[in-house]
Design a protein around this motif. Structure first.
Motif, short mmCIF file in Angstrom:
data_model
loop_
_atom_site.label_atom_id
_atom_site.label_comp_id
_atom_site.label_asym_id
_atom_site.label_seq_id
_atom_site.Cartn_x
_atom_site.Cartn_y
_atom_site.Cartn_z
N PRO A 709 4.58 2.17 2.95
CA PRO A 709 5.19 1.76 4.22
C PRO A 709 4.20 0.92 5.02
N PRO A 710 4.65 -0.14 5.67
CA PRO A 710 3.73 -0.96 6.46
C PRO A 710 3.07 -0.13 7.56
N GLY A 711 1.80 -0.36 7.76
CA GLY A 711 1.04 0.39 8.75
C GLY A 711 0.30 1.57 8.16
N THR A 712 0.52 1.85 6.87
CA THR A 712 -0.16 2.97 6.22
C THR A 712 -0.58 2.57 4.80
N PHE A 713 -1.53 3.31 4.28
CA PHE A 713 -1.85 3.23 2.86
C PHE A 713 -1.59 4.61 2.30
N ALA A 714 -0.42 4.74 1.65
CA ALA A 714 -0.02 6.04 1.15
C ALA A 714 -1.08 6.59 0.20
N PRO A 715 -1.29 7.90 0.19
CA PRO A 715 -2.27 8.47 -0.73
C PRO A 715 -1.96 8.07 -2.17
N PHE A 716 -2.98 7.68 -2.87
CA PHE A 716 -2.91 7.36 -4.30
C PHE A 716 -2.07 6.13 -4.59
N ALA A 717 -1.84 5.30 -3.58
CA ALA A 717 -1.12 4.04 -3.77
C ALA A 717 -2.14 2.93 -3.96
N GLY A 718 -2.90 3.00 -5.05
CA GLY A 718 -3.95 2.02 -5.27
C GLY A 718 -3.45 0.60 -5.29
N HIS A 719 -2.25 0.40 -5.79
CA HIS A 719 -1.72 -0.95 -5.91
C HIS A 719 -1.53 -1.61 -4.55
N ALA A 720 -1.42 -0.81 -3.50
CA ALA A 720 -1.25 -1.38 -2.16
C ALA A 720 -2.42 -2.28 -1.77
N VAL A 721 -3.60 -2.04 -2.35
CA VAL A 721 -4.78 -2.87 -2.03
C VAL A 721 -4.56 -4.29 -2.52
N TRP A 722 -3.87 -4.45 -3.66
CA TRP A 722 -3.60 -5.78 -4.18
C TRP A 722 -2.49 -6.49 -3.40
N ALA A 723 -1.70 -5.77 -2.66
CA ALA A 723 -0.50 -6.35 -2.03
C ALA A 723 -0.64 -6.56 -0.53
N VAL A 724 -1.85 -6.45 0.02
CA VAL A 724 -2.03 -6.50 1.48
C VAL A 724 -1.48 -7.78 2.07
N LEU A 725 -1.94 -8.94 1.56
CA LEU A 725 -1.53 -10.21 2.15
C LEU A 725 -0.03 -10.42 2.00
N ASP A 726 0.52 -10.06 0.86
CA ASP A 726 1.97 -10.23 0.65
C ASP A 726 2.76 -9.35 1.61
N GLN A 727 2.29 -8.13 1.81
CA GLN A 727 3.02 -7.22 2.69
C GLN A 727 2.93 -7.68 4.15
N VAL A 728 1.75 -8.12 4.57
CA VAL A 728 1.60 -8.57 5.97
C VAL A 728 2.43 -9.81 6.22
N GLU A 729 2.43 -10.76 5.28
CA GLU A 729 3.23 -11.97 5.51
C GLU A 729 4.72 -11.62 5.60
N ALA A 730 5.19 -10.80 4.67
CA ALA A 730 6.62 -10.44 4.71
C ALA A 730 6.97 -9.73 6.01
N THR A 731 6.07 -8.88 6.50
CA THR A 731 6.33 -8.12 7.71
C THR A 731 6.35 -9.02 8.93
N VAL A 732 5.39 -9.95 9.01
CA VAL A 732 5.33 -10.88 10.14
C VAL A 732 6.55 -11.79 10.15
N ARG A 733 6.90 -12.34 8.98
CA ARG A 733 7.98 -13.33 8.91
C ARG A 733 9.33 -12.71 9.24
N THR A 734 9.44 -11.39 9.18
CA THR A 734 10.70 -10.74 9.54
C THR A 734 10.68 -10.22 10.98
N GLY A 735 9.71 -10.68 11.76
CA GLY A 735 9.65 -10.32 13.17
C GLY A 735 9.06 -8.97 13.47
N ARG A 736 8.39 -8.35 12.52
CA ARG A 736 7.80 -7.02 12.72
C ARG A 736 6.29 -7.15 12.93
#
Length: 924
Positions: A709-736
């Motif tokens: 979920p945006p705003g958190t790094f879920a426990p043991f979600a290692g893959h989230a480290v690779w997806a930071v920029l993609d997640q932030v861009e998607a979140t910003v572009r949708t007005g969040r």
């Protein structure tokens, strides 16, 4: 040594003038150019005789000649043939002893466990050094029977000899399974003798043979010289004169052991015993043979066998050579099991100073279970495992199990053989059979070894994460506390349990692993790092990353492919794979040699993920596709998803949306019913990248939120480290914007900006994306681009340039924006990221800057693999070096070059660089 190529009269071999001419031409070129030649043919066709002829010619020309023979019964001993080669000339042995990897091969450094690559480098260096003062020729007979380690090393050396004054000529049987890869070497196939030559050979050797008998022999032999020589020898004198009828069917070449057997039976008992010792010893070392027969007979008793030309004794080198391998086979088959065991016991005593050889001979000598021998053989297997010699380690463990008196020990060692095979050789399909045998012997066996083997099979065959977790955690829980992690099997169980947790991703799975680790007095670095920097990198501490860097620094020279892969896995999310290029490439290339397939698969996918992030996209495709082919061949579906993820990301970024979606669908389908969190994250990330490339930001946000979920790094979600920029861009572009800012804060709270320069750049850019004010955003993007070495990640770097250019254009600074947008567009074009290049060009046009229409390159387009081959060739790499980089054979590289030259309008490698530059200009 001769295998019956024909009689030698006045230096000529009957019927082999053309073959001798080919070998003579090769030999004449060795002092000037070096190189290799493989002499291939059926058994008995005359390869050994021709090798002897070329070796004699080389010696007469003043060349240094080194010899080694492949031996069936020596195949399990590491580096046996290479050791024979290095010791065949005293001065060469002395020079080899000065090189640590070769000193380890020679047994002069007992603590050394050189890996294949380090031995290859040392052997190639030695060959080059020898040739500087005197041309040299390496002669390998029966190369199909070289032991695996020697075969791998000598196969690589053979390809490095062009350009030196060293040549290699080898004899290889057609149709024989072999560890020695002669593919790509120049070949000379030795065919059967023509009828006229066969007739001449028989007339020379058997002048009294009746004409009709001679015709029958020629018909039955079908041009095989060994059969031509040996079939008449098996006949009685009346049969040769045709005064007595011939047998209804003369034995054909594949049945010639009966011919040898009749001659061996005529030998005195002492001679036959000596021959059996030499046959089972395998290396031909007279010193060992002498030790093994001491008090029973003397090497002088070989004289009758020498007179019959069954063997040849080289007094200068202290070696005994069988004239043909079939003679050795016949000697062994004519002996009784009791005789063979007695000889193996004597050989074990003779090899007392070399534990690995001693253990093998003791194991062959045993006729009933013996725990002490089983333990010695298991130790030998552990040594083989550490040096990455999977097949030999598995063979030793299976024999060790057979010698185990207790059912539980039998079960444990068979299970250990199963998981070593699955972890190294790719023999996951053998696991059910080995486990069945283990459970038959010990139905209540619940050891970590059994659990590991069963879990590996369940994971790779069915993806049964929950059952694998239950088996492993249950087996670990039964061990006495505190857990003894000097027990390699228990470490393997915990490591496998950790990877199960990674694939499952659920907190309750991890809690049982953490409880088990808390009961360990000390956790090995590989296990600790996999738990921290890979299992949950967002919660890894600075000390964990420092420990990882220390582990990486210790890897050069490491021969253990499993350790290399596990440290690399721990390094993946922290962007440290560039520091492991040599060992990772070495491990991946092991699959090309048919050795250690499972680590090769893992290394291929790790390296392809690194190539994805660092913009080596053609290489990323090639290496990932090779790994996927291995997964298909060896039945490793679970491991295939990492490579599938890399390919899906590449397809998404390059605008190949249908392909990206198909791969994401396959990952989701597999992960859904198995609750495979990690593979689900792969699919979500690929879908996120697809949506971003299409500008569908709502879709991108939805998929990115599956990872964490945006705003958190879920426990043991290692893959989230690779997806930071993609997640932030998607979140910003949708007005969040607030959610995006919270995600950046969470990443910084986790200390990710200190983990690697790439993550520092990504977090600075992500923060700038969330900024309200233009000046704050521009400053943040500028800081991101100023991170030292930011260009090493060209896709992310071009994205930051695009974001800054977009912000500057909107803030009414089109001049500054144009420069950045142009650079971003060029960067995306170089990568082949067409949707992103189109987005940058659209912004350029909005700045009032004209954008030239894309002009396709003239002529047929190059495939991605051809582009990568061309790019590497333009830098000056040889075909072999390109092949090692891209996991291709030199012959395949050569084929690609010949196909791409006309496409580029050139005829030589020298013109490649300019042609590629012109093509890049047209593409821009």
């Amino acid at each position: 040594m001769s295998d019956g190529a024909g009689d030698a009269r006045d230096g000529l071999l009957v019927g082999r003038d053309a073959d001798l001419g080919r070998l003579g031409a090769f030999l004449a070129e060795v002092p000037r150019r070096g190189g290799s030649l493989a002499l291939v043919g059926e058994p008995g066709v005359g390869k050994s005789a021709l090798l002897a002829a070329v070796a004699g010619s080389a010696e007469a020309a003043g060349m240094r000649v080194l010899r080694a023979d492949g031996v069936q019964y020596r195949a399990q001993l590491s580096y046996g043939a290479l050791r024979q080669l290095l010791t065949s000339v005293p001065e060469v042995r002395a020079r080899a002893a000065e090189l640590p990897p070769l000193a380890g091969v020679l047994g002069l450094e007992h603590d050394a466990a050189p890996g294949h690559r380090t031995v290859v480098e040392a052997a190639a260096a030695l060959a080059a050094a020898l040739s500087r003062d005197r041309p040299a020729l390496l002669v390998l007979d029966d190369a199909q029977w070289l032991d695996r380690s020697s075969a791998v090393v000598l196969g690589h050396v053979a390809r490095r000899l062009p350009g030196t004054a060293t040549g290699l000529v080898c004899a290889v049987r057609l149709g024989e399974e072999s560890f020695f890869d002669h593919n790509g070497l120049p070949l000379h196939e030795l065919g059967p003798l023509p009828e006229a030559a066969a007739d001449e050979l028989l007339r020379r050797r058997f002048p009294t043979l009746a004409s009709r008998v001679r015709r029958r022999v020629i018909a039955e032999a079908e041009g095989n010289p060994l059969a031509l020589l040996e079939l008449p020898a098996a006949l009685t004198e009346p049969q040769r004169r045709a005064s007595q009828a011939l047998p209804k069917r003369l034995p054909l070449p594949q049945r010639l052991q009966s011919t040898f057997a009749s001659r061996i039976r005529t030998l005195p008992p002492a001679t036959r015993h000596l021959l059996l010792v030499a046959a089972l010893e395998g290396s031909g070392t007279m010193m060992i043979v002498r030790r093994a027969v001491a008090g029973r007979c003397d090497p002088k008793h070989l004289a009758p066998a020498e007179r019959l030309r069954l063997v040849r004794v080289d007094d200068d080198m202290g070696r005994v050579h069988f004239r043909h391998s079939l003679i050795r086979s016949a000697v062994v088959e004519l002996s009784t099991s009791d005789q063979r065991r007695g000889v193996h016991r004597a050989l074990a005593a003779a090899w007392a100073a070399v534990p690995e050889r001693r253990a093998w001979h003791l194991a062959q000598a045993a006729d009933e279970p013996d725990e002490s021998i089983a333990a010695l053989l298991e130790e030998a297997a552990d040594v083989g495992t550490r040096r990455g010699d999977g097949p030999n380690a598995v063979a030793a463990l299976v024999r060790s199990a057979e010698l185990s008196p207790a059912g539980d020990a039998y079960a444990r060692r068979l299970a250990k053989a199963a998981y070593v095979g699955a972890n190294l050789t790719g023999d996951v399909r053998d696991v059910p059979r080995l486990l069945h045998d283990a459970r038959q012997a010990s139905p209540d066996a619940d050891s970590p070894a059994v659990a590991v083997a069963a879990a590996l099979y369940l994971l790779n065959s069915y993806g049964d994460i929950d059952t694998a977790h239950r088996l492993l955690s249950g087996a670990v829980a039964l061990q006495p506390e505190p857990y003894d992690l000097t027990d390699a099997t228990l470490v393997e169980a915990l490591t496998t349990l950790l990877m199960v947790c990674v694939h499952g991703g659920r907190r309750e799975l991890w809690s049982e692993l953490d409880a088990a680790l808390a009961k360990c007095a000390a956790v090995p670095d590989t296990l600790h790092l996999l738990r921290t920097t890979f299992g949950d990198p967002a919660r890894a501490r600075p000390a964990d990353w420092a420990r990882l860097d220390t582990a990486i620094r210790t890897l050069p020279g490491t021969a253990d492919p499993v350790r290399i892969v596990r440290i690399a896995t721990a390094a993946a999310y922290g962007d440290r794979l560039h520091a492991m290029e040599a060992p990772l490439r070495l491990t991946a290339r092991g699959g090309l040699d048919g050795q250690n397939i499972f680590p090769a698969i893992q290394a291929s996918f790790l390296w392809s993920s690194h190539a994805w992030f660092t913009g080596q996209w053609a290489e990323a495709r090639q290496v990932a596709e090779q790994g996927l082919r291995w997964c298909e061949e060896m039945a490793y579906p679970l491991r295939s998803w990492t490579g599938t993820f890399v390919l899906a990301c590449l397809h998404a970024a390059c605008g190949e949306y249908a392909r990206a979606r198909r791969l994401a669908d396959r990952m989701d389908q597999w992960a859904g019913s198995r609750r495979g969190y990690a593979v689900g994250c792969y699919a979500a990330h690929a879908r996120t990248l697809t949506a971003l490339a299409l500008g569908d930001f709502d879709e991108a946000y939805r998929h990115a939120s599956r990872i964490t979920p945006p705003g958190t790094f879920a426990p043991f979600a290692g893959h989230a480290v690779w997806a930071v920029l993609d997640q932030v861009e998607a979140t910003v572009r949708t007005g969040r914007r607030d959610e995006a800012a919270a995600h950046v804060r969470a990443a910084r709270d986790a200390g990710l900006d200190a983990v690697s320069p790439r993550l520092a750049m990504v977090l600075l850019a992500s923060a700038a994306l969330t900024a309200d004010r233009d000046d704050e955003a521009v400053r943040g993007f500028g800081q991101a681009l100023a991170v030292e070495g930011a260009e090493r990640w060209p896709f992310d770097h071009a994205r930051v340039q695009l974001y800054l250019g977009e912000r500057l254009r909107r803030s009414k600074a089109p001049g500054r924006a144009g420069h950045l947008l142009g650079a971003a567009a060029a960067g995306f074009e170089r990568l082949g990221a067409r949707p992103w290049a189109d987005r940058a060009n659209k912004e350029l046009r909005a700045c009032g800057i004209p954008v030239a229409a894309r002009i396709p390159p003239e002529g047929p387009a190059l495939t991605p693999q051809q582009w990568e081959v061309a790019r590497l060739a333009a830098t000056g790499l040889t075909n072999k070096q390109i092949g090692e980089r891209l996991l291709l054979s030199p012959r395949t590289v050569s084929t690609h070059l010949h196909q791409l030259f006309p496409k580029l309008g050139i005829t030589s490698r020298a013109a490649l660089r300019d042609a590629l530059d012109r093509t890049e200009e047209r593409r821009a």
